[in-house]
Design an enzyme around this catalytic site. Structure first.
Site, PDB file in Angstrom:
ATOM      1  N   HIS A  57       0.875  -1.052   0.096  1.00 28.63           N
ATOM      2  CA  HIS A  57       0.123  -0.030   0.107  1.00 28.63           C
ATOM      3  C   HIS A  57       1.017   1.129  -0.174  1.00 28.63           C
ATOM      4  CE1 HIS A  57      -2.894  -2.905   1.273  1.00 28.63           C
ATOM      5  NE2 HIS A  57      -2.269  -3.147   2.274  1.00 28.63           N
ATOM      6  N   TYR A 120      -6.242   0.933  -2.694  1.00 29.82           N
ATOM      7  CA  TYR A 120      -7.530   1.212  -2.378  1.00 29.82           C
ATOM      8  C   TYR A 120      -8.047   2.496  -2.117  1.00 29.82           C
ATOM      9  CZ  TYR A 120      -5.890   0.586   2.471  1.00 29.82           C
ATOM     10  OH  TYR A 120      -5.193   1.074   3.868  1.00 29.82           O
ATOM     11  N   GLU A 233      -5.706 -12.326   9.435  1.00 26.45           N
ATOM     12  CA  GLU A 233      -4.203 -11.276   9.704  1.00 26.45           C
ATOM     13  C   GLU A 233      -4.419 -11.535  11.378  1.00 26.45           C
ATOM     14  OE1 GLU A 233      -3.843  -7.502   8.157  1.00 26.45           O
ATOM     15  OE2 GLU A 233      -1.758  -7.319   8.935  1.00 26.45           O
ATOM     16  N   HIS A 267      -0.903 -12.519   4.028  1.00 24.58           N
ATOM     17  CA  HIS A 267      -0.681 -12.782   5.539  1.00 24.58           C
ATOM     18  C   HIS A 267      -1.426 -14.064   6.119  1.00 24.58           C
ATOM     19  CE1 HIS A 267       0.009  -8.435   5.766  1.00 24.58           C
ATOM     20  NE2 HIS A 267      -1.230  -8.026   5.575  1.00 24.58           N
ATOM     21  N   ASP A 318       4.070  -4.287   2.500  1.00 26.04           N
ATOM     22  CA  ASP A 318       2.783  -3.919   2.963  1.00 26.04           C
ATOM     23  C   ASP A 318       3.102  -2.458   3.075  1.00 26.04           C
ATOM     24  OD1 ASP A 318       0.551  -3.714   4.229  1.00 26.04           O
ATOM     25  OD2 ASP A 318       0.697  -5.634   5.251  1.00 26.04           O
TER      26      ASP A 318
HETATM   27  C1  NGQ Z   1      -4.719  -2.215   4.855  1.00 30.38           C
HETATM   28  N1  NGQ Z   1      -3.293  -3.314   6.402  1.00 30.38           N
HETATM   29  O1  NGQ Z   1      -5.570  -2.267   3.803  1.00 30.38           O
HETATM   30  O2  NGQ Z   1      -4.006  -1.309   4.724  1.00 30.38           O
HETATM   31  C2  NGQ Z   1      -4.531  -3.045   5.893  1.00 30.38           C
HETATM   32  C3  NGQ Z   1      -5.233  -2.789   7.354  1.00 30.38           C
HETATM   33  C4  NGQ Z   1      -7.561  -3.747   7.454  1.00 30.38           C
HETATM   34  C5  NGQ Z   1      -2.695  -4.467   6.825  1.00 30.38           C
HETATM   35  N2  NGQ Z   1      -3.605  -5.520   6.782  1.00 30.38           N
HETATM   36  C6  NGQ Z   1      -6.619  -2.425   7.434  1.00 30.38           C
HETATM   37  N3  NGQ Z   1      -1.504  -4.835   6.980  1.00 30.38           N
HETATM   38  O3  NGQ Z   1      -7.078  -4.706   7.118  1.00 30.38           O
HETATM   39  O4  NGQ Z   1      -8.810  -3.535   7.616  1.00 30.38           O
HETATM   40 ZN    ZN Z   2      -2.123  -5.097   3.238  1.00 26.87          ZN
END
Ligand code: NGQ
Ligand code: ZN
Length: 453
Positions: A57, A120, A233, A267, A318
Site C-alpha cells: 500500500h 484502495y 491476519e 498474511h 505492505d
Molecule cells: C490495509 N493493512 O488495508 O492497509 C490493511 C489494514 C484492514 C494490513 N492488513 C486495514 N496490514 O485490514 O482492515
Molecule cells: Zn495489506
C-alpha cells in the site's frame, strides 16, 4: 547494450558460471548461456533475478515511523488502523504519486524489481469518484514508470466494514468500491498494460467484500490475471468470521471460491492444520509481509508446516516500515527460529541453504502473484537483474553456496549495488538514477501532509 556477462548468475536450478545474458528491445531475455566468453560485454561478479514485492500500500510509506507512540488504551492493529485512516483522509493524487515514486526508488535500491500494488485509496476525500475512475491507480502506475519498477496494479474491491455486509464507516468512504466500480477501473487501466505493467484485482478482505461480489468481478476478469486478498491476519478477524458464518476465513474462502495459483492470500497468519494443507494444495501463494506483520502485532505464519506440504510463498513490504527484501526474508526465518527454538527452518530436501531457499522460493511465489514473466534469469522472462557488491567485506572469501546466506543473514549494509529492470539500469552504484528529483518531491509532499495533522 543488450547483453550482460556474469561470472556467477543465479539460474532457476542454482548458480552457474560465466553466464552471458541477452535481451531484446522489449526488455525480455532472449538467451542465457553459461560457460560463455563474453568479450566486450559489461561484466559483473554476482547476478541474481530481482525480487518481487508482492504486497504494497504505497501511500503508507509516508506514515512509517509515525505510529510508534503508545495511546491511552492498549495499542493494536486496530488502533494503528485508525491512525492510518486519518492519514489517508487528506492525501491527494499528487501526493500518492510522489510517495509511490520515493518508495519504488527505495525498493529498487534494495533488490525489488517488481511490485504488486494493493490499491484502495480510489475516491476523492469527500467520497466521490474522481472524474477519471482510475485516477489514483494511474498515479501509482506513473510513479512505477518514473522509478522504473515493474508493476502489478490491483484495484481493490472494498464495500463493507465487517463480515455480513456491515456498512462502511465514514472514514472508509474514500476506499468504497463495488464490483462494477472495480471492473470499470480495470477497464480504464487496460490501455496501460504492457511488458512493465499488469492489472489484476484485490478483494480487500472477507470483511470488506462478499463472495457474491468477488464472483461477479472474477466472472469478467480474464483468467490469467492475479487475485489478491488479505486474510486471517488477526485473531479478532478469525473470531468475527466464526461468529458470522461458523467458518474460519481461509476455510470459508476455500469452500466458497475456486482458489488456485492465480490467488495470493496476504498474511494468512492464523490457520488451523486443515487450512494450512488447503492453501498448499490449492496452489495459491501465501503473501507474507514479516516486517509489517511484526510491526502490527499480527502473529507468525506457520511456515514450516506450510512448506512441508509444498506450499508456495512470496514476500511483500505492505506498510513499508522496511523497503528491504533482505529484511523481509531474514525476519521470515527468524520468526520461525524464535517460535520453534531451532535453526535453519526454511529449507527443503534438495535445498539446504536457507538464503538460497528463501530467495528462490520468494521469486517463484512472487512471479505467480505478479502475473508477469519475472523471477528467473531465463528466456522469455524480464531482464530484471540485481548485482551484488562483490567488493564489500561480507562478500570476501565466500564459497558460491555461501553468497546468498551472507547476503540475507549477515550485517546491515545494503549489498545491492546495481539493479536492472527490463534491460535498463535503474540503480547504479547504489544510487537510483532519478533519486534526487524523486526525493525532493517526496519531501515537499511530507511538508504538505504535515499541515493536516
Ligand atoms: C490495509 N493493512 O488495508 O492497509 C490493511 C489494514 C484492514 C494490513 N492488513 C486495514 N496490514 O485490514 O482492515
Ligand atoms: Zn495489506
Amino acid at each position: 547494450m543488450s547483453k550482460l556477462f556474469a561470472r556467477h548468475a543465479l539460474l532457476p536450478d542454482g548458480w552457474a558460471g560465466d553466464v552471458l545474458i541477452e535481451w531484446d528491445a522489449s526488455g525480455a531475455i532472449t538467451a542465457v548461456m553459461p560457460g560463455a566468453a563474453g568479450e566486450g560485454v559489461e561484466r559483473v561478479e554476482y547476478a541474481l533475478p530481482g525480487m518481487i514485492n508482492l504486497h504494497s500500500h504505497s501511500f503508507q510509506r509516508a506514515l512509517g515511523g509515525r505510529t510508534e507512540k503508545a495511546g491511552d488504551s492498549k495499542d493494536s492493529f486496530w488502533t494503528w488502523r485508525e491512525l492510518m485512516y486519518r492519514f489517508a483522509r487528506n492525501i491527494t493524487p499528487e501526493h500518492i504519486e510522489a510517495i509511490a515514486a520515493q518508495l519504488f526508488s527505495e525498493c529498487l535500491r534494495h533488490g525489488y524489481t517488481s511490485l504488486c500494488e494493493f490499491h484502495y485509496v480510489q475516491r476523492a476525500p469527500d467520497g466521490a469518484m474522481y472524474a477519471r475512475p482510475a485516477e489514483t491507480a494511474e498515479r501509482v502506475i506513473a510513479a512505477a514508470r518514473l522509478a522504473g519498477i515493474g508493476m502489478t496494479m490491483l484495484p481493490v474491491l472494498y464495500s463493507y466494514s465487517g463480515f455480513g455486509e456491515k456498512a462502511l464507516k465514514p472514514e472508509q468512504q474514500r476506499f468504497k468500491t463495488d464490483a462494477q466500480d472495480v471492473l470499470r477501473i480495470v477497464d480504464a487501466l487496460e490501455p496501460l498494460r504492457d511488458a512493465q505493467v499488469e492489472v489484476g484485482v484485490a478483494p480487500h478482505s472477507l470483511r470488506a467484500a462478499s463472495v457474491a461480489q468477488i464472483q461477479d468481478v472474477l466472472a469478467t476478469l480474464p483468467k490469467a490475471r492475479p487475485v489478491h486478498i488479505h486474510i486471517a491476519e488477526q485473531q479478532a478477524e478469525v473470531q468475527q468470521s466464526l461468529d458470522w458464518s461458523g467458518r474460519r476465513p481461509v476455510q470459508w474462502l476455500l469452500e466458497n471460491m475456486d482458489v488456485d495459483q492465480r490467488w495470493c492470500l496476504i498474511h494468512a497468519t492464523h490457520l488451523d492444520d486443515e487450512e494450512v494443507g488447503g492453501i498448499a494444495r490449492s496452489g495459491a501463494v501465501a503473501g507474507l509481509c514479516p516486517t509489517t506483520e511484526a510491526n502490527l502485532g499480527d502473529g507468525l505464519f506457520p511456515l514450516e508446516r506450510f512448506l512441508t506440504q509444498g506450499g508456495r510463498f512470496g514476500i511483500g513490504s505492505d506498510s513499508h516500515v522496511s523497503q528491504s527484501a533482505v529484511e523481509e526474508l531474514r525476519w521470515l526465518e527468524y520468526g520461525q527460529r524464535l517460535q520453534h527454538q531451532r535453526r535453519n527452518i526454511a529449507v527443503s530436501d534438495s535445498e539446504r541453504h536457507v538464503g538460497d531457499f528463501l530467495w528462490q522460493g520468494a521469486l517463484q511465489g512472487g512471479a505467480l502473484a505478479a502475473g508477469r514473466p519475472v523471477g528467473a534469469l531465463a528466456p522469455g522472462h524480464r531482464a530484471d537483474v540485481v548485482v551484488l557488491d562483490d567488493d564489500h567485506p561480507n562478500m570476501f572469501g565466500l564459497a558460491l553456496d555461501e553468497v546468498l546466506g551472507s547476503f540475507v543473514f549477515s550485517g546491515n549494509d545494503n549489498l545491492v549495488k546495481d539493479v536492472m529492470v527490463g534491460g535498463q539500469w535503474v540503480v547504479r552504484n547504489q544510487q537510483h538514477v532519478a533519486q534526487q528529483a524523486i526525493a525532493a518531491r517526496f519531501k515537499q509532499t511530507l511538508a504538505e501532509l504535515r499541515e493536516f495533522r
